[in-house]
Scaffold this motif. Sequence first.
Motif, PDB file in Angstrom:
ATOM      1  N   CYS A   1       4.962 -18.536  14.801  1.00 16.08           N
ATOM      2  CA  CYS A   1       5.936 -18.084  13.802  1.00 16.08           C
ATOM      3  C   CYS A   1       5.524 -16.726  13.272  1.00 16.08           C
ATOM      4  O   CYS A   1       4.355 -16.321  13.384  1.00 16.08           O
ATOM      5  CB  CYS A   1       6.069 -19.087  12.648  1.00 16.08           C
ATOM      6  SG  CYS A   1       4.579 -19.237  11.625  1.00 16.08           S
TER       7      CYS A   1
ATOM      8  N   ARG B   1      11.870 -21.469   2.086  1.00 14.58           N
ATOM      9  CA  ARG B   1      12.282 -20.173   1.547  1.00 14.58           C
ATOM     10  C   ARG B   1      11.866 -20.122   0.079  1.00 14.58           C
ATOM     11  O   ARG B   1      11.936 -21.135  -0.632  1.00 14.58           O
ATOM     12  CB  ARG B   1      13.798 -19.985   1.653  1.00 14.58           C
ATOM     13  CG  ARG B   1      14.319 -20.034   3.095  1.00 14.58           C
ATOM     14  CD  ARG B   1      13.946 -18.796   3.870  1.00 14.58           C
ATOM     15  NE  ARG B   1      14.461 -18.827   5.231  1.00 14.58           N
ATOM     16  CZ  ARG B   1      13.774 -19.205   6.285  1.00 14.58           C
ATOM     17  NH1 ARG B   1      12.516 -19.601   6.129  1.00 14.58           N
ATOM     18  NH2 ARG B   1      14.316 -19.195   7.486  1.00 14.58           N
TER      19      ARG B   1
ATOM     20  N   MET C   1      11.261 -11.197  15.484  1.00 19.27           N
ATOM     21  CA  MET C   1      11.695 -11.093  14.098  1.00 19.27           C
ATOM     22  C   MET C   1      11.680  -9.619  13.715  1.00 19.27           C
ATOM     23  O   MET C   1      10.699  -8.914  13.973  1.00 19.27           O
ATOM     24  CB  MET C   1      10.756 -11.882  13.175  1.00 19.27           C
ATOM     25  CG  MET C   1      10.616 -13.354  13.547  1.00 19.27           C
ATOM     26  SD  MET C   1      12.187 -14.240  13.555  1.00 19.27           S
ATOM     27  CE  MET C   1      12.543 -14.270  11.802  1.00 19.27           C
TER      28      MET C   1
ATOM     29  N   SER D   1      21.249 -14.091   6.347  1.00 16.95           N
ATOM     30  CA  SER D   1      20.341 -13.282   5.525  1.00 16.95           C
ATOM     31  C   SER D   1      21.110 -12.644   4.377  1.00 16.95           C
ATOM     32  O   SER D   1      22.255 -12.204   4.559  1.00 16.95           O
ATOM     33  CB  SER D   1      19.674 -12.200   6.374  1.00 16.95           C
ATOM     34  OG  SER D   1      18.761 -11.443   5.606  1.00 16.95           O
TER      35      SER D   1
ATOM     36  N   SER E   1      18.339  -8.746   9.105  1.00 15.46           N
ATOM     37  CA  SER E   1      17.646  -8.272   7.910  1.00 15.46           C
ATOM     38  C   SER E   1      18.257  -6.969   7.423  1.00 15.46           C
ATOM     39  O   SER E   1      18.489  -6.043   8.209  1.00 15.46           O
ATOM     40  CB  SER E   1      16.153  -8.065   8.213  1.00 15.46           C
ATOM     41  OG  SER E   1      15.454  -7.621   7.066  1.00 15.46           O
TER      42      SER E   1
ATOM     43  N   LYS F   1      11.394 -14.460  21.509  1.00 17.43           N
ATOM     44  CA  LYS F   1      12.001 -14.431  20.189  1.00 17.43           C
ATOM     45  C   LYS F   1      11.300 -13.384  19.343  1.00 17.43           C
ATOM     46  O   LYS F   1      10.071 -13.350  19.266  1.00 17.43           O
ATOM     47  CB  LYS F   1      11.902 -15.806  19.525  1.00 17.43           C
ATOM     48  CG  LYS F   1      12.688 -15.911  18.234  1.00 17.43           C
ATOM     49  CD  LYS F   1      12.705 -17.337  17.718  1.00 17.43           C
ATOM     50  CE  LYS F   1      13.539 -17.448  16.446  1.00 17.43           C
ATOM     51  NZ  LYS F   1      13.571 -18.827  15.925  1.00 17.43           N
TER      52      LYS F   1
ATOM     53  N   ALA G   1      22.100 -17.311  12.571  1.00 17.30           N
ATOM     54  CA  ALA G   1      21.245 -16.530  11.673  1.00 17.30           C
ATOM     55  C   ALA G   1      21.983 -16.233  10.376  1.00 17.30           C
ATOM     56  O   ALA G   1      23.208 -16.070  10.368  1.00 17.30           O
ATOM     57  CB  ALA G   1      20.811 -15.228  12.341  1.00 17.30           C
TER      58      ALA G   1
ATOM     59  N   ALA H   1      19.069 -19.366   4.053  1.00 16.09           N
ATOM     60  CA  ALA H   1      18.633 -18.093   3.494  1.00 16.09           C
ATOM     61  C   ALA H   1      18.648 -18.200   1.983  1.00 16.09           C
ATOM     62  O   ALA H   1      19.520 -18.850   1.402  1.00 16.09           O
ATOM     63  CB  ALA H   1      19.545 -16.959   3.962  1.00 16.09           C
TER      64      ALA H   1
ATOM     65  N   SER I   1       6.845 -14.067   9.803  1.00 13.51           N
ATOM     66  CA  SER I   1       7.791 -13.848   8.712  1.00 13.51           C
ATOM     67  C   SER I   1       7.333 -12.669   7.865  1.00 13.51           C
ATOM     68  O   SER I   1       6.140 -12.509   7.594  1.00 13.51           O
ATOM     69  CB  SER I   1       7.917 -15.102   7.829  1.00 13.51           C
ATOM     70  OG  SER I   1       6.699 -15.379   7.161  1.00 13.51           O
TER      71      SER I   1
ATOM     72  N   ILE J   1       9.156 -19.116  16.743  1.00 14.83           N
ATOM     73  CA  ILE J   1       9.347 -17.750  17.243  1.00 14.83           C
ATOM     74  C   ILE J   1       8.999 -17.684  18.722  1.00 14.83           C
ATOM     75  O   ILE J   1       8.167 -18.435  19.177  1.00 14.83           O
ATOM     76  CB  ILE J   1       8.491 -16.737  16.444  1.00 14.83           C
ATOM     77  CG1 ILE J   1       8.782 -15.315  16.909  1.00 14.83           C
ATOM     78  CG2 ILE J   1       7.027 -17.024  16.533  1.00 14.83           C
ATOM     79  CD1 ILE J   1       8.182 -14.261  16.042  1.00 14.83           C
TER      80      ILE J   1
ATOM     81  N   SER K   1      17.948 -14.104  16.687  1.00 16.38           N
ATOM     82  CA  SER K   1      16.806 -14.760  16.045  1.00 16.38           C
ATOM     83  C   SER K   1      16.583 -14.292  14.618  1.00 16.38           C
ATOM     84  O   SER K   1      16.001 -15.019  13.812  1.00 16.38           O
ATOM     85  CB  SER K   1      15.539 -14.529  16.870  1.00 16.38           C
ATOM     86  OG  SER K   1      15.349 -13.144  17.130  1.00 16.38           O
ATOM     87  N   SER K   2      17.020 -13.075  14.274  1.00 13.71           N
ATOM     88  CA  SER K   2      16.837 -12.630  12.897  1.00 13.71           C
ATOM     89  C   SER K   2      17.826 -11.535  12.538  1.00 13.71           C
ATOM     90  O   SER K   2      18.244 -10.735  13.383  1.00 13.71           O
ATOM     91  CB  SER K   2      15.404 -12.123  12.669  1.00 13.71           C
ATOM     92  OG  SER K   2      15.179 -10.902  13.337  1.00 13.71           O
TER      93      SER K   2
END
Length: 440
Positions: free
Chosen positions: A17, A105, A311, A191, A237, A309, A189, A145, A19, A440, A234-235
Motif C-alpha cells: 500500500c 480515512r 497512487m 476524492s 487527487s 497500481k 475512485a 473519501a 498513501s 496497491i 487507482s487514484s
Amino acid sequence: MSRRPSDGSPGTRRLLCASFNQDTTSLAVGSKDGYKLFSLSSVDTLDCIHHGNDMSDVYIVERLFSSSLVVVVSRTMPQRMNIYHFKKGTEICNYCYSSNILAVRLNRQRLVVCLEESLYIHNIKDMKLLKSLLSTPTNHKGLCALSINHSNSYLAYPGSSSMGDIIVYDTNSLSHVVEISAHDSPLAALSFNTSGTMLTSASEKGTVIRVFTVPDGLRLFEFRRGMKRYVSISSLSFSADGQYLCASSNTETVHVFKLENHSEESPTWSSYVGKVFSAASTYLPTPVSDMMHQDRAFATVHLNMFGLKNMCALAIIQKLLRLLIASSDGHLYIYNVDPQEGEECVLVKKHRLLEMDEKKPLLAKESIEGQSYAATVAATACTGPPTGYSEDGGARKGEVIPEHELAAGPVSLDDEQEFPPMTSRCRSKCPRTKLNIINI
C-alpha cells in the motif's frame, strides 16, 4: 522507449500500500516488512522519518497530517486497527471490527473505518464511536473519501454496487447530504478537494472523470481520460489550490487535468470553433454530444511500465508544482508540471522506497533528463522546510487543531503530550486471520 509489464516473479518486492497524508507533506508505504513514513520536503532527497517493523504485511497505513499519529492494519489481523504514536514508539490503542478492514480515512476531527458493508465514524480526539452506517451497498474495494476541511467534513461512499451512485454524508452533523448519480457503471475512485467543496469520481470503465459541487451535487467538470480501452483508475487527487486534478491507473499513462471555466477565456479561433461544435452537438446522439463536451488532459506522464497500481498526488515542493507517483514497484517518481503549458511532464527524480537505510536520507542516483521549464526556476527554490513539516517527524510544537461542536476542546498536536488522549479501554482481542488482498 520500451515499456515493461509488471513482474510477478517470486523474487520481486512490491509495496502492499501507499498513501499520501492530507496535505501531501508525507508518504506512507506498507510492505511485508512493516511500514515506512517519508517526508516530502525536498525533490533531491527522501528522508525516512520512521520505520515500523514490529508488524508485518501492512496493507493500510495512514498518517494524520504531520503529526505523530499513524493508523496501521496488517494482513495477519485484518479486523484490527492499530493507532500508534510513532515518535514515542507506543501504541495508543487498537479497535476490532466484525469483518476485515478495507480502508481507513482520517482528518483532524474524524476517523472513518470502512468495511465491506458498513462504515464507522469515530471522534478522533477520544475515538468515541459517533455513528455506525450499517447495511451500506456492498463495497468490495473499501472505496470512500473523507474531506480534510474541518467545516466541510464530508464522507463520500458508493450508493450502489451496480451503478455509479455516490452518497455524501456530513460527519459533523451526522446527517445525509446528497446522493449523486455520477456514472452508469460502479465506482472506482473518489476524492475531495482540500476545501471540501468539490468531489471527483471515476467508474470502473475508467474513460470519464467527473467533478461535482458539494453539497449540491451538481456536475462542474467532465474529463475524458481515453476512448480506446477500459482501465482501472487507482487514484484521483486535487492540487491544494483546486486548480488541477491528477488521475492514475493500471496503464502507463498518468493524466493531469486543469479545472478552468472556458466561458471566461478571451475569444480565440479555437474557442470559436469549440462553440460551433458545442452548438452542433445539441443535434447529435447523447453519447456523441457528451464526448464533445468533455475536456482532455492538460498534462501527461508516460511511465516505463504498465499493469501496476500507482497512487498519484500534486504538491508544491520547493516552490514548484510537482506530480508525485508512488508505484507498487517500490519507487516514488517526481515530475515537474508546467502550470502554463502542461503537455508532457518531466521526470526530475526517482526514489527507491524499499530496501533502504531509514537512518540516512536516500540520495537518488538516477540521471535526470531535460528539466525544461523548471530548470531555471528551481535554482531559486526555498531551502527551508514548508509549512506543516517538521524535521523531527512531528507537527510544529503547540499546533492547534480547529475546534468543532463535538469536541470538548482544541486538540494540540504537541508530541510532549499523548495524542489523542486515549487509554487502554480501547483495546480488544481480534481473531487472527489472513487477508489476501493488495491495496496497491
